[in-house]
Write a protein that holds these residues in place. Structure first.
Motif, PDB file in Angstrom:
ATOM      1  N   SER A   1       0.798  -1.226   0.139  1.00 10.47           N
ATOM      2  CA  SER A   1       0.050   0.200  -0.067  1.00 10.47           C
ATOM      3  C   SER A   1       0.996   1.271   0.050  1.00 10.47           C
ATOM      4  O   SER A   1       1.955   1.187   0.573  1.00 10.47           O
ATOM      5  N   LEU A   2       0.563   2.336  -0.775  1.00  8.89           N
ATOM      6  CA  LEU A   2       1.173   3.376  -0.644  1.00  8.89           C
ATOM      7  C   LEU A   2       0.880   4.207   0.173  1.00  8.89           C
ATOM      8  O   LEU A   2      -0.090   4.591   0.985  1.00  8.89           O
ATOM      9  N   SER A   3       1.829   4.900   0.846  1.00 13.39           N
ATOM     10  CA  SER A   3       1.681   5.766   2.312  1.00 13.39           C
ATOM     11  C   SER A   3       2.773   6.810   2.062  1.00 13.39           C
ATOM     12  O   SER A   3       4.016   6.683   2.062  1.00 13.39           O
ATOM     13  N   PHE A   4       2.303   8.016   2.115  1.00 10.67           N
ATOM     14  CA  PHE A   4       3.384   9.167   2.219  1.00 10.67           C
ATOM     15  C   PHE A   4       3.801   9.607   3.458  1.00 10.67           C
ATOM     16  O   PHE A   4       4.720  10.264   3.786  1.00 10.67           O
TER      17      PHE A   4
ATOM     18  N   VAL B   1      21.250   3.418  -4.101  1.00 10.59           N
ATOM     19  CA  VAL B   1      20.886   2.691  -2.917  1.00 10.59           C
ATOM     20  C   VAL B   1      19.429   3.072  -2.793  1.00 10.59           C
ATOM     21  O   VAL B   1      19.251   4.375  -2.428  1.00 10.59           O
ATOM     22  N   LEU B   2      18.672   2.134  -2.670  1.00 10.18           N
ATOM     23  CA  LEU B   2      17.088   2.527  -2.353  1.00 10.18           C
ATOM     24  C   LEU B   2      16.939   2.097  -0.989  1.00 10.18           C
ATOM     25  O   LEU B   2      17.038   0.571  -0.803  1.00 10.18           O
ATOM     26  N   THR B   3      16.202   2.584  -0.053  1.00 12.55           N
ATOM     27  CA  THR B   3      15.634   2.116   0.950  1.00 12.55           C
ATOM     28  C   THR B   3      14.353   2.900   1.517  1.00 12.55           C
ATOM     29  O   THR B   3      14.337   4.053   1.618  1.00 12.55           O
ATOM     30  N   ARG B   4      13.366   1.753   1.687  1.00 12.88           N
ATOM     31  CA  ARG B   4      11.874   2.555   2.062  1.00 12.88           C
ATOM     32  C   ARG B   4      11.857   2.163   3.409  1.00 12.88           C
ATOM     33  O   ARG B   4      12.004   0.893   3.799  1.00 12.88           O
TER      34      ARG B   4
ATOM     35  N   GLY C   1       5.038   6.600  -3.968  1.00 13.19           N
ATOM     36  CA  GLY C   1       3.993   6.966  -3.303  1.00 13.19           C
ATOM     37  C   GLY C   1       4.657   7.311  -1.715  1.00 13.19           C
ATOM     38  O   GLY C   1       3.899   6.570  -1.064  1.00 13.19           O
ATOM     39  N   ALA C   2       5.582   8.015  -1.512  1.00 13.65           N
ATOM     40  CA  ALA C   2       6.377   8.237  -0.481  1.00 13.65           C
ATOM     41  C   ALA C   2       6.886   9.707  -0.316  1.00 13.65           C
ATOM     42  O   ALA C   2       7.243  10.230  -1.476  1.00 13.65           O
TER      43      ALA C   2
ATOM     44  N   ARG D   1       5.892   9.293  -8.017  1.00 11.91           N
ATOM     45  CA  ARG D   1       5.108   9.963  -7.070  1.00 11.91           C
ATOM     46  C   ARG D   1       5.865   9.938  -5.877  1.00 11.91           C
ATOM     47  O   ARG D   1       5.370   9.521  -4.709  1.00 11.91           O
ATOM     48  N   LEU D   2       7.054  10.570  -5.734  1.00 13.20           N
ATOM     49  CA  LEU D   2       7.971  10.775  -4.507  1.00 13.20           C
ATOM     50  C   LEU D   2       8.260  12.133  -4.224  1.00 13.20           C
ATOM     51  O   LEU D   2       8.641  12.899  -5.183  1.00 13.20           O
ATOM     52  N   ARG D   3       7.512  12.275  -3.146  1.00 11.29           N
ATOM     53  CA  ARG D   3       7.619  13.994  -2.591  1.00 11.29           C
ATOM     54  C   ARG D   3       8.989  14.256  -2.070  1.00 11.29           C
ATOM     55  O   ARG D   3       9.450  13.861  -1.045  1.00 11.29           O
ATOM     56  N   VAL D   4       9.884  15.153  -2.771  1.00 13.34           N
ATOM     57  CA  VAL D   4      11.061  15.347  -2.213  1.00 13.34           C
ATOM     58  C   VAL D   4      11.161  16.310  -1.046  1.00 13.34           C
ATOM     59  O   VAL D   4      10.489  17.349  -1.080  1.00 13.34           O
TER      60      VAL D   4
END
Length: 275
Positions: free
Chosen positions: A2-5, A19-22, A67-68, A149-152
């Motif tokens: 699920s997408l969550s900002f 390197v990507l880390t959620r 979406g984050a 859809r990534l908010r900087v």
């Protein structure tokens, strides 16, 4: 997923990989996803940053990263730096930024509009370090993030982040600050709170050999007896054994500090970089 900002995607951008880390904000920053990706071997012109943006765009097509919020750390290899002198006639922040942009144009060429400049201490009345991104590169990065859809929340040069996160361990107003990545050493001198010098050197030899040599060279060039007697070193993941900066200089390893928890710990490739 699920997408969550409320989630944050930390992105470390190096010349030869990402390197990507959620992470979730709860449970002390639980890691949901993590990947380390290198630019394919044989790709030319890594120092331009173009191939790594191609790689990032491809990886961010995966909805796991969408979406984050996002925080970006950019390797010193892909950033330009300069020391900007204090100016008594600079009364507005815009004037100081314009002066910095002019200096980058003089050193690196292009038009004034080609550079997006970040200053470490606007209107501080002191000499300060400035970082600049090529605007074309930065605009493309923002477009890639927007498509996912990534908010900087921030786009930060690694040197500035490392220094800011190390301040709690820095004593006094005169010191050396060294930041090392697998292929690049940045060495700054701060004297009485003013940024006096900043140099970048490729790490083609072990850090234990390069750092003392660069400090000796800087001391000779600057020629003052008031040279700082302490070096603060941030070299997360690199071999720091055997570094001897000289009998009259103390070495403090700030990479061991918890203050750097989300700096290089989340954004280091551990691969040889191609600054």
């Amino acid at each position: 997923m699920s997408l969550s900002f409320l989630d944050t995607v930390h992105i470390g951008i190096h010349a030869d990989g990402v390197v990507l880390t959620r992470m979730q904000p709860f449970f002390k920053g639980r890691i949901l996803e993590r990947t380390v990706e290198a630019v394919p071997q044989g790709v030319a012109d890594l120092a331009s940053g173009g191939p790594v943006l191609d790689l990032l765009a491809e990886r961010l097509k995966d909805s796991r990263w969408h979406g984050a919020m996002t925080r970006i750390l950019v390797s010193n290899v892909l950033v330009r730096y300069a020391v900007i002198p204090a100016g008594s006639q600079l009364l507005e922040a815009e004037d100081e930024v314009a002066l910095a942009r002019l200096k980058f144009q003089q050193v690196h060429g292009g038009a004034l509009a080609d550079w997006e400049v970040r200053l470490g201490g606007l209107l501080s009345g002191k000499d300060q370090v400035a970082a600049a991104f090529e605007r074309v590169w930065l605009d493309r990065l923002r477009a890639i993030l927007g498509a996912a859809r990534l908010r900087v929340r921030s786009i930060e040069p690694l040197l500035m982040r490392a220094f800011n996160r190390s301040r709690g361990r820095i004593k006094g107003s005169s010191f050396w600050f060294a930041h090392a990545e697998p292929d690049l050493l940045m060495l700054a001198r701060v004297q009485d709170g003013n940024w006096v010098s900043l140099t970048g050197t490729q790490l083609q030899s072990p850090l234990a050999r390069v750092l003392p040599a660069q400090v000796r060279e800087a001391r000779l060039l600057e020629g003052g007896s008031d040279s700082p007697r302490r070096i603060y070193l941030c070299a997360h993941g690199l071999d720091c054994d055997g570094i001897d900066p000289g009998a009259d200089i103390e070495l403090v390893d700030v990479a061991k500090s918890r203050l750097l928890r989300y700096t290089t710990a989340e954004c280091s490739l551990g691969l040889a970089l191609g600054g």
